[in-house]
Motif scaffolding. Structure first.
Motif, PDB file in Angstrom:
ATOM      1  N   MET A   1      27.727  62.161  13.178  1.00 25.18           N
ATOM      2  CA  MET A   1      28.539  61.324  14.043  1.00 25.18           C
ATOM      3  C   MET A   1      29.105  62.219  15.155  1.00 25.18           C
ATOM      4  O   MET A   1      29.636  63.289  14.888  1.00 25.18           O
ATOM      5  CB  MET A   1      29.648  60.689  13.199  1.00 25.18           C
ATOM      6  N   LEU A   2      28.977  61.780  16.386  1.00 25.07           N
ATOM      7  CA  LEU A   2      29.467  62.522  17.541  1.00 25.07           C
ATOM      8  C   LEU A   2      30.640  61.781  18.179  1.00 25.07           C
ATOM      9  O   LEU A   2      30.520  60.625  18.579  1.00 25.07           O
ATOM     10  CB  LEU A   2      28.359  62.703  18.588  1.00 25.07           C
ATOM     11  N   VAL A   3      31.771  62.471  18.256  1.00 25.05           N
ATOM     12  CA  VAL A   3      32.976  61.926  18.870  1.00 25.05           C
ATOM     13  C   VAL A   3      33.169  62.653  20.197  1.00 25.05           C
ATOM     14  O   VAL A   3      33.113  63.879  20.260  1.00 25.05           O
ATOM     15  CB  VAL A   3      34.201  62.141  17.956  1.00 25.05           C
ATOM     16  N   LYS A   4      33.369  61.888  21.259  1.00 33.03           N
ATOM     17  CA  LYS A   4      33.604  62.478  22.578  1.00 33.03           C
ATOM     18  C   LYS A   4      35.113  62.556  22.823  1.00 33.03           C
ATOM     19  O   LYS A   4      35.840  61.589  22.586  1.00 33.03           O
ATOM     20  CB  LYS A   4      32.944  61.642  23.666  1.00 33.03           C
ATOM     21  N   PHE A   5      35.527  63.716  23.328  1.00 34.15           N
ATOM     22  CA  PHE A   5      36.933  63.960  23.633  1.00 34.15           C
ATOM     23  C   PHE A   5      37.040  64.295  25.117  1.00 34.15           C
ATOM     24  O   PHE A   5      36.597  65.350  25.557  1.00 34.15           O
ATOM     25  CB  PHE A   5      37.468  65.115  22.779  1.00 34.15           C
ATOM     26  N   PHE A   6      37.604  63.387  25.881  1.00 33.65           N
ATOM     27  CA  PHE A   6      37.743  63.560  27.333  1.00 33.65           C
ATOM     28  C   PHE A   6      39.112  64.161  27.632  1.00 33.65           C
ATOM     29  O   PHE A   6      40.140  63.644  27.181  1.00 33.65           O
ATOM     30  CB  PHE A   6      37.601  62.215  28.047  1.00 33.65           C
ATOM     31  N   SER A   7      39.101  65.247  28.409  1.00 39.81           N
ATOM     32  CA  SER A   7      40.343  65.931  28.735  1.00 39.81           C
ATOM     33  C   SER A   7      40.194  66.647  30.076  1.00 39.81           C
ATOM     34  O   SER A   7      39.210  66.453  30.775  1.00 39.81           O
ATOM     35  CB  SER A   7      40.703  66.931  27.633  1.00 39.81           C
TER      36      SER A   7
ATOM     37  N   LEU B   1      42.180  68.074  13.012  1.00 39.91           N
ATOM     38  CA  LEU B   1      42.764  67.844  11.686  1.00 39.91           C
ATOM     39  C   LEU B   1      42.010  66.726  10.961  1.00 39.91           C
ATOM     40  O   LEU B   1      41.732  66.828   9.767  1.00 39.91           O
ATOM     41  CB  LEU B   1      44.251  67.495  11.788  1.00 39.91           C
ATOM     42  N   VAL B   2      41.673  65.680  11.681  1.00 47.31           N
ATOM     43  CA  VAL B   2      40.882  64.588  11.102  1.00 47.31           C
ATOM     44  C   VAL B   2      39.501  65.105  10.713  1.00 47.31           C
ATOM     45  O   VAL B   2      38.973  64.756   9.658  1.00 47.31           O
ATOM     46  CB  VAL B   2      40.769  63.401  12.086  1.00 47.31           C
TER      47      VAL B   2
ATOM     48  N   LEU C   1      47.600  60.767  20.809  1.00 46.04           N
ATOM     49  CA  LEU C   1      46.715  60.506  19.678  1.00 46.04           C
ATOM     50  C   LEU C   1      47.469  60.698  18.371  1.00 46.04           C
ATOM     51  O   LEU C   1      48.303  61.595  18.262  1.00 46.04           O
ATOM     52  CB  LEU C   1      45.510  61.446  19.712  1.00 46.04           C
ATOM     53  N   ASP C   2      47.164  59.865  17.376  1.00 48.54           N
ATOM     54  CA  ASP C   2      47.793  60.056  16.082  1.00 48.54           C
ATOM     55  C   ASP C   2      46.741  60.118  14.979  1.00 48.54           C
ATOM     56  O   ASP C   2      45.707  59.469  15.042  1.00 48.54           O
ATOM     57  CB  ASP C   2      48.842  58.982  15.790  1.00 48.54           C
ATOM     58  N   TYR C   3      47.040  60.936  13.989  1.00 49.49           N
ATOM     59  CA  TYR C   3      46.128  61.211  12.883  1.00 49.49           C
ATOM     60  C   TYR C   3      45.727  59.927  12.156  1.00 49.49           C
ATOM     61  O   TYR C   3      44.548  59.701  11.894  1.00 49.49           O
ATOM     62  CB  TYR C   3      46.794  62.197  11.907  1.00 49.49           C
ATOM     63  N   ALA C   4      46.691  59.083  11.823  1.00 51.62           N
ATOM     64  CA  ALA C   4      46.423  57.887  11.010  1.00 51.62           C
ATOM     65  C   ALA C   4      45.423  56.946  11.682  1.00 51.62           C
ATOM     66  O   ALA C   4      44.487  56.473  11.041  1.00 51.62           O
ATOM     67  CB  ALA C   4      47.728  57.156  10.700  1.00 51.62           C
ATOM     68  N   THR C   5      45.597  56.692  12.960  1.00 47.13           N
ATOM     69  CA  THR C   5      44.695  55.786  13.675  1.00 47.13           C
ATOM     70  C   THR C   5      43.287  56.369  13.754  1.00 47.13           C
ATOM     71  O   THR C   5      42.304  55.678  13.493  1.00 47.13           O
ATOM     72  CB  THR C   5      45.228  55.503  15.091  1.00 47.13           C
ATOM     73  N   LEU C   6      43.198  57.644  14.122  1.00 46.50           N
ATOM     74  CA  LEU C   6      41.888  58.295  14.209  1.00 46.50           C
ATOM     75  C   LEU C   6      41.208  58.334  12.848  1.00 46.50           C
ATOM     76  O   LEU C   6      40.020  58.030  12.723  1.00 46.50           O
ATOM     77  CB  LEU C   6      42.035  59.716  14.759  1.00 46.50           C
TER      78      LEU C   6
ATOM     79  N   GLU D   1      41.662  56.381  10.204  1.00 48.62           N
ATOM     80  CA  GLU D   1      41.249  55.029   9.788  1.00 48.62           C
ATOM     81  C   GLU D   1      39.963  54.595  10.493  1.00 48.62           C
ATOM     82  O   GLU D   1      39.031  54.122   9.869  1.00 48.62           O
ATOM     83  CB  GLU D   1      42.368  54.036  10.078  1.00 48.62           C
ATOM     84  N   TYR D   2      39.918  54.778  11.796  1.00 52.93           N
ATOM     85  CA  TYR D   2      38.756  54.332  12.555  1.00 52.93           C
ATOM     86  C   TYR D   2      37.507  55.130  12.215  1.00 52.93           C
ATOM     87  O   TYR D   2      36.436  54.558  11.963  1.00 52.93           O
ATOM     88  CB  TYR D   2      39.035  54.418  14.065  1.00 52.93           C
ATOM     89  N   LEU D   3      37.626  56.443  12.176  1.00 53.74           N
ATOM     90  CA  LEU D   3      36.463  57.294  11.933  1.00 53.74           C
ATOM     91  C   LEU D   3      35.990  57.212  10.480  1.00 53.74           C
ATOM     92  O   LEU D   3      34.817  57.402  10.196  1.00 53.74           O
ATOM     93  CB  LEU D   3      36.754  58.732  12.324  1.00 53.74           C
ATOM     94  N   ASN D   4      36.897  56.918   9.581  1.00 56.58           N
ATOM     95  CA  ASN D   4      36.535  56.766   8.174  1.00 56.58           C
ATOM     96  C   ASN D   4      35.676  55.514   7.963  1.00 56.58           C
ATOM     97  O   ASN D   4      34.835  55.475   7.073  1.00 56.58           O
ATOM     98  CB  ASN D   4      37.784  56.712   7.300  1.00 56.58           C
TER      99      ASN D   4
END
Length: 78
Positions: free
Chosen positions: A1-7, A23-24, A66-71, A73-76
């Motif tokens: 799974m590839l997650v894109k992080f725009f910054s 952390l996730v 960004l928060d750990y719980a939301t990320l 939940e979604y990625l899981n």
């Protein structure tokens, strides 16, 4: 799974967001592609007021603070 992080460079919220995403990543296996929005005019225009932005496929998962719980939940569920 590839997650894109725009910054962008010199973005304290982006540094914090990438740390949260990593952390996730310790709990769920996925790859992170870090994309500097300053290098692409189209991406810059799209996300300049939203960064950091986390995207999976073509869907924005979360942006800004960004928060750990939301990320997690979604990625899981992905």
């Amino acid at each position: 799974m590839l997650v894109k992080f725009f910054s962008r460079v010199n973005c304290p919220l982006c540094v914090e967001g990438l740390h949260t995403l990593k952390l996730v990543q310790e709990d769920i296996p996925f790859d992170i592609e870090v994309i500097d929005i300053e290098l692409d005019d189209r991406i810059h225009e799209k996300y300049m007021l939203m960064i950091p932005v986390v995207e999976l496929g073509d869907q924005v998962i979360q942006y800004g603070k960004l928060d750990y719980a939301t990320l997690m939940e979604y990625l899981n569920e992905a």
